[in-house]
Design an enzyme around this catalytic site. Structure first.
Site, short mmCIF file in Angstrom:
data_model
loop_
_atom_site.label_atom_id
_atom_site.label_comp_id
_atom_site.label_asym_id
_atom_site.label_seq_id
_atom_site.Cartn_x
_atom_site.Cartn_y
_atom_site.Cartn_z
N ARG A 44 10.87 -2.25 12.05
CA ARG A 44 9.70 -1.74 12.76
C ARG A 44 9.37 -2.67 13.91
O ARG A 44 9.38 -3.89 13.74
CB ARG A 44 8.50 -1.68 11.79
N ARG A 64 11.92 -6.41 5.99
CA ARG A 64 11.62 -4.98 5.85
C ARG A 64 12.39 -4.13 6.85
O ARG A 64 12.39 -4.39 8.05
CB ARG A 64 10.11 -4.77 6.04
N ARG A 67 -1.36 -8.77 13.62
CA ARG A 67 -1.84 -7.79 12.63
C ARG A 67 -2.63 -8.49 11.52
O ARG A 67 -3.66 -7.99 11.08
CB ARG A 67 -0.65 -6.99 12.07
N LYS A 70 0.83 -1.21 0.00
CA LYS A 70 0.00 0.00 0.00
C LYS A 70 0.87 1.26 0.00
O LYS A 70 0.59 2.22 -0.71
CB LYS A 70 -0.93 0.04 1.24
N ARG A 89 -9.68 1.22 8.43
CA ARG A 89 -9.31 -0.14 8.80
C ARG A 89 -10.53 -0.92 9.29
O ARG A 89 -10.48 -2.14 9.42
CB ARG A 89 -8.32 -0.15 9.97
P1 AMP Z 1 0.52 0.61 9.27
O1 AMP Z 1 1.74 1.45 9.11
O2 AMP Z 1 -0.61 1.04 8.39
O3 AMP Z 1 0.80 -0.87 9.20
O4 AMP Z 1 -0.02 0.88 10.75
C1 AMP Z 1 0.77 0.60 11.88
C2 AMP Z 1 -0.09 0.56 13.13
O5 AMP Z 1 -0.70 1.85 13.33
C3 AMP Z 1 -1.27 -0.40 13.09
O6 AMP Z 1 -0.89 -1.74 13.42
C4 AMP Z 1 -2.19 0.22 14.14
O7 AMP Z 1 -1.71 -0.03 15.44
C5 AMP Z 1 -2.01 1.70 13.86
N1 AMP Z 1 -2.96 2.18 12.83
C6 AMP Z 1 -2.66 2.68 11.59
N2 AMP Z 1 -3.76 3.01 10.93
C7 AMP Z 1 -4.80 2.71 11.74
C8 AMP Z 1 -6.21 2.81 11.62
N3 AMP Z 1 -6.80 3.28 10.50
N4 AMP Z 1 -6.98 2.41 12.67
C9 AMP Z 1 -6.43 1.95 13.80
N5 AMP Z 1 -5.10 1.82 13.98
C10 AMP Z 1 -4.29 2.19 12.97
#
Ligand code: AMP
Length: 211
Positions: free
Chosen positions: A154, A124, A165, A13, A88
């Site tokens: 990360r 990653r 996740r 993404k 999400r």
């Molecule tokens: P990502 O970088 O999109 O994988 O997001 C990393 C983490 O940020 C996720 O595992 C959640 O803990 C939090 N997060 C990001 N976007 C959202 C969202 N739309 N709703 C809830 N938590 C989020």
């Protein structure tokens, strides 16, 4: 135009969002990046979300919505924007419509098998300074090629958190897919090809809606 990128962790993404931003000039808004920035800066919000993110759980809808709402109110989002990692949950999708409902939109689901995702995430590395993401499966890197800062894994890319996740993704994606499918704006794309090949498909979907 609002472009919503759906897909599990590691599906590309972020990469596709950046390619869309470069090609169309729609800014990419990654809620994960915005939240990580708060954690990095150790703000009041960062303190609240740090543990939740490290555990691979979802941050509360109202917190994430507020971040998105203030970002999409910026002038550079007037023509359009790309959402990476938001919504999400079905509730977030409904809230998004409430705060910015009047736009044409496309939801693109990037599909990648969990096996391929696990391999991608295991390799990653990210630059905490500029956000560039690297895959080290095939090369040895320790410094960001864009800004020179040190690269790190990360916290939530550790295998046990990755499983959590994926579990949450599997639980929440169904209603979102149904929601955008019913609206007639859902497109599915094979995300196991090269980023350039995936982008070619993303581009043809966007172009078909822009024209
Ligand atoms: P990502 O970088 O999109 O994988 O997001 C990393 C983490 O940020 C996720 O595992 C959640 O803990 C939090 N997060 C990001 N976007 C959202 C969202 N739309 N709703 C809830 N938590 C989020």
């Amino acid at each position: 135009m609002r472009i919503i990128l759906l897909g599990p962790a590691g599906s590309g993404k972020g990469t596709q969002g950046e390619m869309i931003e470069r090609h169309y000039g729609f800014p990419r808004i990654s809620t994960g990046d915005l939240l990580r920035l708060e954690v990095e800066k150790d703000t009041a919000l960062g303190k609240i979300v740090k543990k939740i993110m490290e555990a691979g759980e979802l941050v509360a809808d109202d917190i994430v919505l507020e971040i998105v709402r203030s970002r999409i109110a910026q002038p550079d989002c007037k023509r359009g924007y790309v959402l990476d990692g938001f919504p999400r949950t079905l509730n977030q999708a409904i809230l998004l419509e409430k705060v910015d409902g009047s736009r044409p939109e496309i939801a693109i689901e990037i599909q990648v098998s969990e096996e391929a995702l696990k391999q991608r995430l295991a390799g990653r590395l990210v630059c905490l300074q500029c956000g560039t993401v690297y895959n080290i499966n095939n090369n040895k890197l320790s410094q960001c090629q864009a800004c020179g800062a040190r690269l790190t894994v990360r916290n939530d890319d550790r295998p046990e958190v990755v499983s959590q996740r994926f579990r949450i993704y599997r639980e929440t994606i169904g209603p979102l897919i149904e929601y955008y499918s019913k609206k007639g704006v859902l497109f599915r794309i094979d995300g196991e090809k090269t980023p350039e090949e995936v982008f070619r498909e993303v581009k043809s979907v966007i172009d078909s809606r822009l024209n």
